[in-house]
Design an enzyme around this catalytic site. Sequence first.
Site, PDB file in Angstrom:
ATOM      1  N   HIS A 187      68.644  65.052  -4.846  1.00 49.25           N
ATOM      2  CA  HIS A 187      67.968  65.804  -5.916  1.00 49.25           C
ATOM      3  C   HIS A 187      68.474  67.247  -6.016  1.00 49.25           C
ATOM      4  O   HIS A 187      68.899  67.831  -5.024  1.00 49.25           O
ATOM      5  CB  HIS A 187      66.434  65.767  -5.763  1.00 49.25           C
ATOM      6  CG  HIS A 187      65.862  66.506  -4.588  1.00 49.25           C
ATOM      7  ND1 HIS A 187      64.755  66.065  -3.899  1.00 49.25           N
ATOM      8  CD2 HIS A 187      66.222  67.662  -3.966  1.00 49.25           C
ATOM      9  CE1 HIS A 187      64.449  66.912  -2.943  1.00 49.25           C
ATOM     10  NE2 HIS A 187      65.327  67.893  -2.956  1.00 49.25           N
ATOM     11  N   GLU A 230      63.765  64.162  -8.660  1.00 48.24           N
ATOM     12  CA  GLU A 230      63.938  63.020  -7.768  1.00 48.24           C
ATOM     13  C   GLU A 230      64.699  61.900  -8.480  1.00 48.24           C
ATOM     14  O   GLU A 230      64.841  61.926  -9.710  1.00 48.24           O
ATOM     15  CB  GLU A 230      62.557  62.522  -7.322  1.00 48.24           C
ATOM     16  CG  GLU A 230      61.728  63.557  -6.561  1.00 48.24           C
ATOM     17  CD  GLU A 230      62.243  63.853  -5.151  1.00 48.24           C
ATOM     18  OE1 GLU A 230      63.473  63.866  -4.932  1.00 48.24           O
ATOM     19  OE2 GLU A 230      61.409  64.100  -4.260  1.00 48.24           O
ATOM     20  N   ASP A 246      68.138  62.984  -0.764  1.00 46.74           N
ATOM     21  CA  ASP A 246      68.150  61.896  -1.764  1.00 46.74           C
ATOM     22  C   ASP A 246      68.947  62.288  -3.009  1.00 46.74           C
ATOM     23  O   ASP A 246      68.875  61.618  -4.031  1.00 46.74           O
ATOM     24  CB  ASP A 246      66.724  61.467  -2.131  1.00 46.74           C
ATOM     25  CG  ASP A 246      65.918  62.562  -2.843  1.00 46.74           C
ATOM     26  OD1 ASP A 246      66.452  63.675  -3.050  1.00 46.74           O
ATOM     27  OD2 ASP A 246      64.744  62.297  -3.188  1.00 46.74           O
ATOM     28  N   ASP A 290      61.343  75.812  -8.349  1.00 41.25           N
ATOM     29  CA  ASP A 290      60.182  74.925  -8.190  1.00 41.25           C
ATOM     30  C   ASP A 290      59.090  75.534  -7.320  1.00 41.25           C
ATOM     31  O   ASP A 290      59.298  76.547  -6.649  1.00 41.25           O
ATOM     32  CB  ASP A 290      60.627  73.551  -7.639  1.00 41.25           C
ATOM     33  CG  ASP A 290      61.733  73.663  -6.590  1.00 41.25           C
ATOM     34  OD1 ASP A 290      61.845  74.734  -5.961  1.00 41.25           O
ATOM     35  OD2 ASP A 290      62.482  72.696  -6.406  1.00 41.25           O
TER      36      ASP A 290
HETATM   37  C1  F6R Z   1      64.223  74.013  -3.340  1.00 43.40           C
HETATM   38  C2  F6R Z   1      64.800  72.885  -4.066  1.00 43.40           C
HETATM   39  C3  F6R Z   1      65.312  71.681  -3.368  1.00 43.40           C
HETATM   40  C4  F6R Z   1      66.079  72.000  -2.084  1.00 43.40           C
HETATM   41  C5  F6R Z   1      66.519  70.712  -1.397  1.00 43.40           C
HETATM   42  C6  F6R Z   1      67.214  70.992  -0.088  1.00 43.40           C
HETATM   43  O1  F6R Z   1      63.829  75.045  -4.232  1.00 43.40           O
HETATM   44  O2  F6R Z   1      64.824  72.934  -5.247  1.00 43.40           O
HETATM   45  O3  F6R Z   1      66.133  70.954  -4.244  1.00 43.40           O
HETATM   46  O4  F6R Z   1      67.211  72.772  -2.414  1.00 43.40           O
HETATM   47  O5  F6R Z   1      65.401  69.916  -1.157  1.00 43.40           O
HETATM   48  O6  F6R Z   1      66.322  71.588   0.811  1.00 43.40           O
HETATM   49  P1  F6R Z   1      66.839  72.174   2.182  1.00 43.40           P
HETATM   50  O7  F6R Z   1      67.740  73.304   1.864  1.00 43.40           O
HETATM   51  O8  F6R Z   1      65.592  72.643   2.908  1.00 43.40           O
HETATM   52  O9  F6R Z   1      67.537  71.068   2.892  1.00 43.40           O
END
Ligand code: F6R
Length: 258
Positions: free
Chosen positions: A138, A143, A136, A67
Amino acid sequence: MDVVICKTYDELSRRAAAVVAGLVNHKPNAVLGFATGSSPVGLYKDLIRRHREEGLDFSKVTTFNLDEYVGLPGDHPQSYRFFMNDNLFDHINVPKQNTHVPSGTSANHRAFCEWYEKRIRECGGIDLQVLGIGSDGHIAFNEPGSSLGSRTRMVTLTEQTLDDNARFFQKKADVPRHAISMGVGTVLEARRCVMVVNGKGKAPALAAAAEGPVTTMITASALQLHPDTVVFCDEDAAGQLKMGDYYRWIQKQADKTE
Ligand code: F6R
């Protein structure tokens, strides 16, 4: 979904890196999917160490990131392109032209997303996708409510994700509200998924993803339908798993036979 509970963040990072390194050694032209955020930083550090100390060779590897924030160009310090260069690509020998991070600044997002999906297919599909999980539930930026069949597209981030990611920006209002994200369906097509999860804050999301029902409300739960997913987590993140002792027992047996 296999769950491997590790004592520390260092251990889970090293174990996850060993899976990525094993694939690259076995298939030098592997197609790797990468994630950004705090969770995989230790994994990337260990890949850099293996490249420097053990000659792990990324020269034929192709990469696709999950992303990117809409509106942030690749040279913006908070963009995911910048993050990947800074935390991995600048320190290994992957040719930059083989690395793909969605563009958050294309003139036509829809056309870009179609191209991204096509490019993944042209490269033979993703052999191994590295994932984190949002608080959450994801995966990528899918989301709650995202279709489990979704493809790469523009998404709107939830208030919870904006709060979680505000730590990387000067203030919450600076966090872009939209992102380009691979879909759940795109992720599920990877041949193998490796998810890294650490910290108490992730315990409810991990328990719901690994042991709850498969639901669009926790998009990581879709990984239960994936034939080859392994989760490396620390004890804090494992805190709400009902089957924690069972996973520990299985891992102990596996470690003995290694
Ligand atoms: C990032 C992504 C997100 C993160 C998730 C956890 O490329 O796709 O799904 O893996 O938000 O983020 P952290 O590791 O910062 O807690």
